[in-house]
Design a protein around this motif. Structure first.
Motif, mmCIF file in Angstrom:
data_model
loop_
_atom_site.group_PDB
_atom_site.id
_atom_site.type_symbol
_atom_site.label_atom_id
_atom_site.label_comp_id
_atom_site.label_asym_id
_atom_site.label_seq_id
_atom_site.Cartn_x
_atom_site.Cartn_y
_atom_site.Cartn_z
ATOM 1 N N TRP A 31 70.351 -81.965 45.410
ATOM 2 C CA TRP A 31 70.645 -80.661 46.005
ATOM 3 C C TRP A 31 72.067 -80.649 46.551
ATOM 4 C CZ3 TRP A 31 66.971 -76.986 45.360
ATOM 5 C CH2 TRP A 31 65.670 -77.413 45.103
ATOM 6 N N LEU A 32 72.661 -79.476 46.552
ATOM 7 C CA LEU A 32 73.989 -79.305 47.145
ATOM 8 C C LEU A 32 74.156 -77.864 47.573
ATOM 9 C CD1 LEU A 32 76.828 -78.916 44.527
ATOM 10 C CD2 LEU A 32 74.423 -78.813 43.881
ATOM 11 N N PRO A 33 75.020 -77.589 48.557
ATOM 12 C CA PRO A 33 75.291 -76.196 48.928
ATOM 13 C C PRO A 33 75.885 -75.439 47.739
ATOM 14 C CG PRO A 33 76.111 -77.700 50.609
ATOM 15 C CD PRO A 33 75.714 -78.539 49.439
ATOM 16 N N LYS A 34 75.426 -74.241 47.525
ATOM 17 C CA LYS A 34 75.887 -73.453 46.374
ATOM 18 C C LYS A 34 77.405 -73.275 46.400
ATOM 19 C CE LYS A 34 75.025 -69.079 43.967
ATOM 20 N NZ LYS A 34 74.792 -69.753 42.674
ATOM 21 N N ALA A 35 77.965 -73.186 47.614
ATOM 22 C CA ALA A 35 79.414 -72.977 47.733
ATOM 23 C C ALA A 35 80.215 -74.190 47.266
ATOM 24 C CB ALA A 35 79.761 -72.658 49.187
ATOM 25 N N LYS A 36 79.561 -75.357 47.121
ATOM 26 C CA LYS A 36 80.266 -76.577 46.729
ATOM 27 C C LYS A 36 80.115 -76.888 45.237
ATOM 28 C CE LYS A 36 81.611 -77.621 50.926
ATOM 29 N NZ LYS A 36 83.046 -77.684 51.284
ATOM 30 N N GLU A 37 79.561 -75.971 44.471
ATOM 31 C CA GLU A 37 79.311 -76.243 43.053
ATOM 32 C C GLU A 37 80.597 -76.571 42.295
ATOM 33 O OE1 GLU A 37 77.146 -73.118 41.206
ATOM 34 O OE2 GLU A 37 75.267 -73.534 42.280
ATOM 35 N N GLU A 38 81.654 -75.830 42.555
ATOM 36 C CA GLU A 38 82.898 -76.041 41.807
ATOM 37 C C GLU A 38 83.481 -77.422 42.069
ATOM 38 O OE1 GLU A 38 84.303 -74.204 39.460
ATOM 39 O OE2 GLU A 38 82.544 -72.890 39.590
ATOM 40 N N GLU A 39 83.423 -77.897 43.312
ATOM 41 C CA GLU A 39 83.962 -79.221 43.633
ATOM 42 C C GLU A 39 83.165 -80.313 42.923
ATOM 43 O OE1 GLU A 39 85.075 -79.866 47.831
ATOM 44 O OE2 GLU A 39 84.466 -77.782 48.144
ATOM 45 N N PHE A 66 73.169 -76.552 37.072
ATOM 46 C CA PHE A 66 72.879 -76.016 38.397
ATOM 47 C C PHE A 66 71.791 -74.963 38.264
ATOM 48 C CE2 PHE A 66 77.422 -77.220 38.795
ATOM 49 C CZ PHE A 66 77.303 -78.143 39.818
ATOM 50 N N LYS A 67 70.760 -75.076 39.096
ATOM 51 C CA LYS A 67 69.667 -74.102 39.090
ATOM 52 C C LYS A 67 69.398 -73.627 40.501
ATOM 53 C CE LYS A 67 67.043 -75.846 35.099
ATOM 54 N NZ LYS A 67 65.745 -76.407 34.661
ATOM 55 N N GLN A 68 68.915 -72.399 40.605
ATOM 56 C CA GLN A 68 68.480 -71.880 41.892
ATOM 57 C C GLN A 68 67.029 -72.293 42.126
ATOM 58 O OE1 GLN A 68 70.746 -70.457 43.976
ATOM 59 N NE2 GLN A 68 72.008 -71.164 42.250
ATOM 60 N N PRO A 69 66.688 -72.739 43.329
ATOM 61 C CA PRO A 69 65.308 -73.171 43.579
ATOM 62 C C PRO A 69 64.328 -72.008 43.460
ATOM 63 C CG PRO A 69 66.544 -73.009 45.627
ATOM 64 C CD PRO A 69 67.530 -72.817 44.522
ATOM 65 N N GLN A 70 63.118 -72.343 43.029
ATOM 66 C CA GLN A 70 62.073 -71.338 42.948
ATOM 67 C C GLN A 70 61.582 -70.994 44.347
ATOM 68 O OE1 GLN A 70 59.054 -72.896 40.370
ATOM 69 N NE2 GLN A 70 60.379 -72.944 38.569
ATOM 70 N N LYS A 71 60.924 -69.888 44.477
ATOM 71 C CA LYS A 71 60.421 -69.447 45.766
ATOM 72 C C LYS A 71 59.451 -70.480 46.344
ATOM 73 C CE LYS A 71 58.002 -65.646 48.050
ATOM 74 N NZ LYS A 71 57.283 -64.364 47.870
ATOM 75 N N ASP A 72 59.674 -70.832 47.598
ATOM 76 C CA ASP A 72 58.847 -71.800 48.332
ATOM 77 C C ASP A 72 58.908 -73.208 47.742
ATOM 78 O OD1 ASP A 72 58.134 -69.790 50.054
ATOM 79 O OD2 ASP A 72 56.201 -69.391 49.096
ATOM 80 N N GLU A 73 59.848 -73.487 46.853
ATOM 81 C CA GLU A 73 60.014 -74.851 46.352
ATOM 82 C C GLU A 73 60.529 -75.741 47.476
ATOM 83 O OE1 GLU A 73 62.472 -77.356 42.902
ATOM 84 O OE2 GLU A 73 62.698 -75.187 43.083
ATOM 85 N N SER A 102 71.702 -75.251 45.785
ATOM 86 C CA SER A 102 71.461 -75.267 44.343
ATOM 87 C C SER A 102 70.874 -76.617 43.958
ATOM 88 C CB SER A 102 72.766 -75.047 43.576
ATOM 89 O OG SER A 102 73.310 -73.775 43.840
ATOM 90 N N LYS A 103 70.042 -76.586 42.911
ATOM 91 C CA LYS A 103 69.474 -77.834 42.403
ATOM 92 C C LYS A 103 70.350 -78.343 41.269
ATOM 93 C CE LYS A 103 65.113 -80.024 41.198
ATOM 94 N NZ LYS A 103 63.661 -79.823 41.006
ATOM 95 N N LEU A 104 70.737 -79.618 41.381
ATOM 96 C CA LEU A 104 71.648 -80.229 40.421
ATOM 97 C C LEU A 104 70.914 -81.270 39.581
ATOM 98 C CD1 LEU A 104 74.527 -80.992 39.343
ATOM 99 C CD2 LEU A 104 74.677 -82.559 41.296
ATOM 100 N N SER A 105 71.108 -81.223 38.267
ATOM 101 C CA SER A 105 70.607 -82.264 37.365
ATOM 102 C C SER A 105 71.795 -82.829 36.605
ATOM 103 C CB SER A 105 69.583 -81.687 36.383
ATOM 104 O OG SER A 105 68.484 -81.123 37.060
ATOM 105 N N VAL A 106 71.842 -84.174 36.484
ATOM 106 C CA VAL A 106 73.007 -84.829 35.877
ATOM 107 C C VAL A 106 72.559 -85.902 34.898
ATOM 108 C CG1 VAL A 106 75.080 -86.225 36.309
ATOM 109 C CG2 VAL A 106 74.432 -84.421 37.909
ATOM 110 N N ILE A 107 73.202 -85.927 33.732
ATOM 111 C CA ILE A 107 73.054 -87.030 32.777
ATOM 112 C C ILE A 107 74.464 -87.545 32.492
ATOM 113 C CG2 ILE A 107 72.387 -87.717 30.451
ATOM 114 C CD1 ILE A 107 70.245 -85.581 30.512
#
Length: 660
Positions: free
Chosen positions: A297-305, A319-326, A7-12
């Motif tokens: 980036w982080l593994p989707k399974a680790k989002e909650e942690e 949290f966002k899912q990457p676009q195709k071929d990104e 998953s793609k992570l953005s943080v402020i």
């Protein structure tokens, strides 16, 4: 057994919580933080953000890491304790790690002291080397009775120097005497390279004599840093050397006694790495006066942690899912059986975002190929047991752990194929029985002996190769269908299946039944026509399409060469067996008795150690080559970047996180 979904992570977040957030993410070790330099030039961002971090701080910590590393090198060099067979990280609880750092100032003083002592040792050794060089230069002049710094008297000039050994000194004397009746040439000594001369002449003849000497390859020598005779200087230098060596031994003994501080210095070194990485990651973050931003980036399974850390510190996140071929980093995940073979994939390249993980597909083939190439039960047992001991004796990590575990599996494969082919250190057991006990013993292969039936092994190798290539083609077809290109899968993969299988049936199907020959003929025709009319479908015009089809059909030669490459399974398998038999034959040449037994044991240990080493290396290289060239060439692109999370990348200590 696939590429892990990221998953793609953005943080402020607020600047005053940044330190705690980064510490939490580092402890968790599952987020890769992206570089934000692109936003600094983006007009939508550049007007209100600036780059975070301080390069001076990073440089200072790099310097401290280097100093601690130098200290450890010095302590290791003079440590008289037992050295570990394999250097691994030592496990240490987080609380113990922090407790050790309470003495940080004292440890840093130890580092400075060790580096100071080692610097003194280096300086003294340089002086020792310089003095030894000086003594070597003085020894040819021991028989010279005049002070080396004496260049003349009131009425005379004195030169000392050398001429090449090929120069005849008598010729030099004769040439000098022709210029000056009063000049004297004295040969002090000589060695295999040159002769050492002293020349005395009147002052008014100095230039003429020097000119004659130069014509005879005379090279003047000036001892600027010594005074007095050569033997006097040698005695003085030897006394200085004795004092220097005493000082070196004393300093080396100090370092030897300080070796007990290594664990503390290792902890300090790793702490500096952690601090440096925390400071360095700031350069991948952008900030304003009150807030900061990063993505990663982080593994989707680790989002909650990760979410728990961010919410605890009042961050806005997404949290966002990457676009195709990104473009994104690649993290592979295997089960315990397949994981060791991931090393083979990574030695070639990390998969790209368009690839699938090839590890589960290459693993069984690599396992089989390695065993067939080494194919000796004795060697396989040694490999498997040795690797098993290493895995249980040492806390191996990363690539080394994967390779050792893979070689353990390959040892099992080698044992299996050794039993199938009847190889137990070659024919060692029958040779020993015949030579030392005068008894005939035969150990039959469970399947066949490749040395007696090489063509059987060659055919089997080519069949395995064809299956290997077909699997690679099938993976490519699956990727095309998954990518929404079923027509390409039909034209570029399925038609080649039809053609290649048809040619095989047409060629050898008659041994099974005439119907297979007929089927093979029609399959070949369909395959050829299909490829001819579809392979050039992307080109313009009928002629272009047909030429493209003809060019593609010519590619059948590459399939032939690919399949023939698998004959190396035969070649390396035979090499192992033949070399083993030669070693055993050499060991038996001394006959029976005690002397014969000793020769047999020596030949066994030396010969088979060499054979297992060289052929295990060959099996590793060639089994890998079959994956990289023939197999990967059918579907795998590679070129991806490995997932590199922000975590504690320590070198000497593995910090064990404690449950709170």
């Amino acid at each position: 057994m696939a590429i892990v979904e990221l998953s793609k992570l953005s943080v402020i977040g607020l600047n005053d919580r940044k330190t705690q957030i980064l510490k939490g993410l580092m402890d968790l070790g599952v987020v890769e933080i992206n570089n934000q330099d692109g936003k600094l030039t983006d007009e939508n961002w550049s007007s209100f953000i600036e780059k975070d971090g301080d390069e001076v701080v990073v440089y200072g910590l790099d310097t401290k890491i280097s100093e601690a590393s130098n200290a450890l090198d010095a302590l290791n060099k003079y440590d008289k304790g037992k050295k570990p067979f394999i250097k691994v990280r030592k496990p240490l609880k987080e609380s113990e790690f922090e407790a050790k750092l309470k003495n940080r100032d004292a440890i840093e003083e130890t580092v400075a002291e060790v580096n100071g002592i080692y610097k003194d040792i280096t300086r003294l050794k340089n002086e020792e080397s310089k003095i030894n060089t000086a003594i070597i230069g003085l020894r040819p002049w021991v028989q010279y009775d005049l002070p080396l710094d004496m260049t003349g008297t009131r009425f005379t000039s004195i030169f000392i120097g050398t001429v090449p050994a090929v120069t005849v000194v008598e010729d030099v004397e004769r040439a000098v005497s022709e210029k000056s009746d009063g000049a004297v040439v004295y040969k002090v000594s000589s060695d295999e390279h040159q002769s050492y001369l002293s020349v005395v002449c009147f002052n008014e003849e100095k230039n003429d004599v020097l000119e004659v000497l130069r014509q005879n390859n005379f090279t003047p020598i000036a001892f600027n840093e010594v005074s007095g005779k050569a033997n006097e200087n040698i005695v003085r230098f030897e006394k200085e050397l004795e004092e220097i060596r005493k000082n070196i031994l004393s300093l080396e003994e100090q370092l030897s006694q300080m070796a007990s501080n290594k664990p503390d210095v290792e902890i300090l070194h790793d702490n500096f790495i952690i601090e440096r990485d925390k400071a360095k990651i700031l350069s991948s973050i952008v900030k304003t006066k009150t807030a900061f931003y990063f993505d990663g980036w982080l593994p989707k399974a680790k989002e909650e942690e990760v979410k728990g850390i961010l919410e605890q510190n009042g961050c806005f996140y997404d949290f966002k899912q990457p676009q195709k071929d990104e473009e994104k980093p690649i993290l592979l995940e295997q089960n315990s059986i397949m994981e060791p073979f991931e090393a083979i994939t990574n030695l070639y390249s990390v998969p790209s975002v368009k690839d699938i993980d090839p590890t589960p597909f290459l693993a069984p083939f690599y396992f089989i190929f390695f065993g067939m190439m080494l194919s000796d039960a004795g060697y396989g047992i040694i490999m498997a047991v040795a690797c098993f001991i290493l895995l249980n004796r040492f806390r191996l990590e990363g690539m080394m752990k994967k390779l050792v575990k893979m070689f353990m599996y390959c040892g099992i494969s080698t044992t299996f194929w050794g039993v199938m082919f009847g190889g137990y250190f070659g024919d060692f057991i029958p040779v020993v029985a015949k030579t030392l006990f005068h008894k005939d013993m035969v150990i039959n292969a469970l399947w066949f002996n490749p040395i007696d039936e090489p063509m059987t092994l060659l055919i089997f190798s080519l069949i395995l190769g064809a299956i290997h290539l077909f699997v690679g083609m099938g993976i490519k077809g699956y990727m095309l269908i998954k990518d929404g290109r079923p027509v390409d899968a039909l034209c570029d993969i399925f038609l080649w299946y039809v053609l290649l299988i048809g040619l095989v049936l047409f060629g050898i199907g008659g041994r099974v039944g005439t119907g297979l020959v007929t089927a093979g003929k029609y399959m070949s025709i369909v395959g050829v026509l299909g490829i001819l009319f579809t392979a050039g479908r992307e080109k313009k015009g009928i002629v272009g399409k047909l030429l493209g089809g003809l060019g593609s059909l010519y590619g059948i030669t590459s399939y032939l060469s690919d399949i023939l490459s698998y004959s190396r399974l035969l070649a390396l398998g035979l090499a192992t067996g033949v070399i083993s038999q030669v070693i055993n034959t050499l060991g038996s040449m001394a006959g029976g008795g005690v002397a014969g037994a000793i020769v047999m044991v020596v030949a066994f240990v030396i010969g088979h150690t060499f054979n297992i080493g060289i052929n295990a290396l060959g099996s590793f290289v060639h089994a890998s080559r079959l994956q990289y060239v023939e197999f990967f060439g059918k579907f795998f692109e590679g070129g991806g970047s490995a997932f590199n999370p922000f975590n504690k990348k320590t070198k000497y200590v593995e910090i064990i996180k404690e449950e709170k």
